[in-house]
Design an enzyme around this catalytic site. Structure first.
Site, mmCIF file in Angstrom:
data_model
loop_
_atom_site.group_PDB
_atom_site.id
_atom_site.type_symbol
_atom_site.label_atom_id
_atom_site.label_comp_id
_atom_site.label_asym_id
_atom_site.label_seq_id
_atom_site.Cartn_x
_atom_site.Cartn_y
_atom_site.Cartn_z
ATOM 1 N N PHE A 1 39.043 27.752 31.212
ATOM 2 C CA PHE A 1 39.695 27.738 29.897
ATOM 3 C C PHE A 1 39.200 26.612 29.000
ATOM 4 O O PHE A 1 39.405 26.635 27.790
ATOM 5 C CB PHE A 1 41.228 27.592 30.066
ATOM 6 N N GLU B 1 42.629 15.324 40.309
ATOM 7 C CA GLU B 1 42.136 15.487 38.942
ATOM 8 C C GLU B 1 43.358 15.732 38.055
ATOM 9 O O GLU B 1 44.057 16.728 38.226
ATOM 10 C CB GLU B 1 41.195 16.699 38.906
ATOM 11 N N CYS C 1 35.618 18.471 31.928
ATOM 12 C CA CYS C 1 35.178 18.162 33.296
ATOM 13 C C CYS C 1 34.351 16.895 33.336
ATOM 14 O O CYS C 1 34.148 16.321 34.389
ATOM 15 C CB CYS C 1 34.378 19.311 33.872
#
Ligand code: NAD
Length: 506
Positions: free
Chosen positions: A159, A390, A291
């Site tokens: 996404f 994360e 990321c």
């Protein structure tokens, strides 16, 4: 009486793209596509039916036969047109992207631009796809190799980069002569549909890019369909490891870029302003949902005296709707927001200090948005949940160490190895860092060290599965296989009888 095969909604349903036509799915299961800043449902994304997915892949396989035989020059000409159309429509694409994903319009244009650069690079396919040649491997004999397309490939997208990541995939795959079956993230399918529409306008033939939708069922279909030879995946570890295992078990190539925990190391000799601004922009920008965000700061030695100033600067950033003058947008879902808050709170209970606390930040004019403010969490240890997991939210986790060696050891012990950066004015420290650190992407005084498409996007340890990387020369390798040809054009073959031994060439 007419029978309805799909429910009627007050918002549009996202179409499948099969054989160059955007068609309504006969799905019975739909995912809400939600504007994360307002909470309103803006579209319904179907779980494409098994029949639709089968029709899509069979159509891709049929269409690829002619496309593979289209000259590389003509395939490139389609991409030249495509990059022009992307530029002409960039404002509209950014608006669609911001509405479904939440990031600011400026950041959405950046998301698109980094994908556009991949499209531009595919315009060199004539040289990227070259094989190798050696003349005279024996008398009158030459050996040469071609890189040939695989056939049908598939792309499964996350996404967080609704434009860039689909553009890491299908432009490279199709310009190399393949067809691609794309499955966008069910949370943000609208940007992909616009990109696919422009691809058709640019001259991509029907069937060469088909789009199906859904979650787990669509993924299983892609992993199992015998026509699909290669899968590109970008997303989290749970899905990626599953897809890698299932896809490779079925004999497919799988490249999978996964989760991250990127450390930014600040040396005491760094340019303070540049280092602090870089950390804040990288970790809080895009609501921390990149990321390559430097989500973990490691201050070395005396550099720790800058932590209060880091916090003070970070506290000035404000979330808000991406189409207004906000610094960053909302989290993609309420669950993702709640999870980020939980990781901070659990770490606080273990002794971390929340120096900048975004947990209760609201945006009063949009009470249904998935808001969380910028957060800076200090006094963190490597045992705390905010370090181990994360967060994928606008939270900068701060640790301190005594030496550069300590920082490198910490980074190399972390399970993830996506990217990292050092901030220093010492060439010696930078050289040591780049050499010793185990990460796919390394920055030296760079906040988000994503390589341009002449290189490839890589990763290390838990951040990657598969061994051939995205885009660049490796992207072309991934979507092609090598055929080696040995030819003997002896002007006068001698009749020596059948040779039963492997020949010793000379
Ligand atoms: P995600 O793994 O939840 O979803 C990615 C894709 O996998 C989607 O298309 C989704 O439909 C599918 N999927 C999700 N759960 C699945 C399951 N259980 N079984 C089968 N398919 C499933 O990832 P996301 O939340 O969309 O994206 C965020 C993640 O992606 C983060 O972890 C981020 O670090 C990572 N990411 C990595 C890179 C990289 O290059 N390393 C780039 C961008 C994002």
């Amino acid at each position: 009486m007419m029978r309805r095969t799909a429910p009627i909604f007050s918002v549009a349903t996202v179409k499948n793209l099969i054989d160059g036509k955007f068609t309504e799915s006969k799905a019975t299961k739909f995912y809400d596509v939600i504007n994360p800043a307002t909470g309103s449902v803006i579209a319904k994304c179907p779980q494409s039916t098994p029949e639709e997915m089968r029709a899509a892949v069979e159509n891709s396989a049929a269409a690829q036969v002619a496309w593979r035989n289209t000259s590389v020059g003509n395939r490139v000409r389609v991409m030249l047109k495509y990059q022009q159309l992307i530029r002409e429509n960039s404002k509209q694409i950014a608006e669609i992207l911001t509405e479904e994903q939440g990031k600011t319009l400026g950041d959405a244009e950046g998301d698109l631009f980094r994908g556009l650069e991949v499209v531009e690079h595919t315009c060199s396919m004539g040289t990227l796809i070259m094989g190798e040649t050696v003349e005279n491997v024996s008398a009158h004999m030459d050996t040469y190799s071609y890189r040939q397309p695989l056939g049908v490939t598939a792309g499964i997208c996350p996404f967080n980069f609704p434009a860039m990541i689909p553009l890491w995939m299908f432009p490279v795959a199709i310009t190399a002569g393949n067809a691609m079956l794309l499955k966008p993230s069910e949370k943000v399918p609208l940007t992909s549909m616009k990109l696919a529409e422009l691809a058709l306008q640019a001259g991509v033939p029907a069937g060469i890019v088909n789009v199906i939708h859904g979650g787990h069922d669509a993924v299983n279909f892609i992993c199992d369909a015998p026509e699909i030879r290669a899968i590109s995946f970008v997303g989290g570890n749970a899905a990626g490891e599953y897809i890698h295992a299932r896809g490779t078990k079925n004999g497919k190539r799988v490249q999978a870029n996964l989760g991250a925990k990127n450390h930014g190391v600040i040396m005491p000799d760094a340019d303070k302003d540049h280092a602090l601004n870089s950390l804040i922009g990288s970790s809080i920008g895009a609501c921390g949902q990149r990321c390559m965000a430097l989500s973990t700061a490691v201050f070395v030695g005396d550099a720790k005296k800058w932590i209060p100033e880091l916090a003070e600067r970070a506290s000035k950033l404000r979330p808000g709707p991406g189409n207004k003058n906000s610094d960053f947008g909302p989290m993609i879902t309420k669950e993702a927001r709640d999870r980020a808050i939980r990781l901070i709170t659990e770490s606080e209970k273990l002794g971390a200090k929340v120096l900048v606390d975004g947990r209760n930040v609201t945006v009063p004019e949009h009470p249904n948005g998935n808001w969380i403010g910028a957060s800076v969490v200090t006094d963190v240890t490597t045992e705390m949940p905010c370090y181990k997991e994360e967060i994928f939210g606008p939270a900068l986790v701060v640790l301190t160490v005594d030496t550069l060696d300590d920082a490198i050891n910490m980074i190399n012990k972390n399970p993830y190895g996506n990217g990292t950066s050092i901030f220093t004015s010492s060439g010696i420290a930078a050289r040591k860092f780049q050499h010793d650190v185990d990460a796919g992407q390394v920055g030296i005084n760079v906040p988000i060290p994503v390589p341009l498409p002449y290189f490839s996007f890589t990763g290390s340890r838990a951040s990657i599965r598969g061994d051939i990387n995205f885009y660049g020369k490796q992207g072309v390798q991934f979507y092609t296989q090598v055929k080696t040809i040995s030819s003997n054009w002896n002007p006068k073959f001698k009749n020596t009888g059948a040779t039963v031994n492997m020949p010793i060439l000379g």
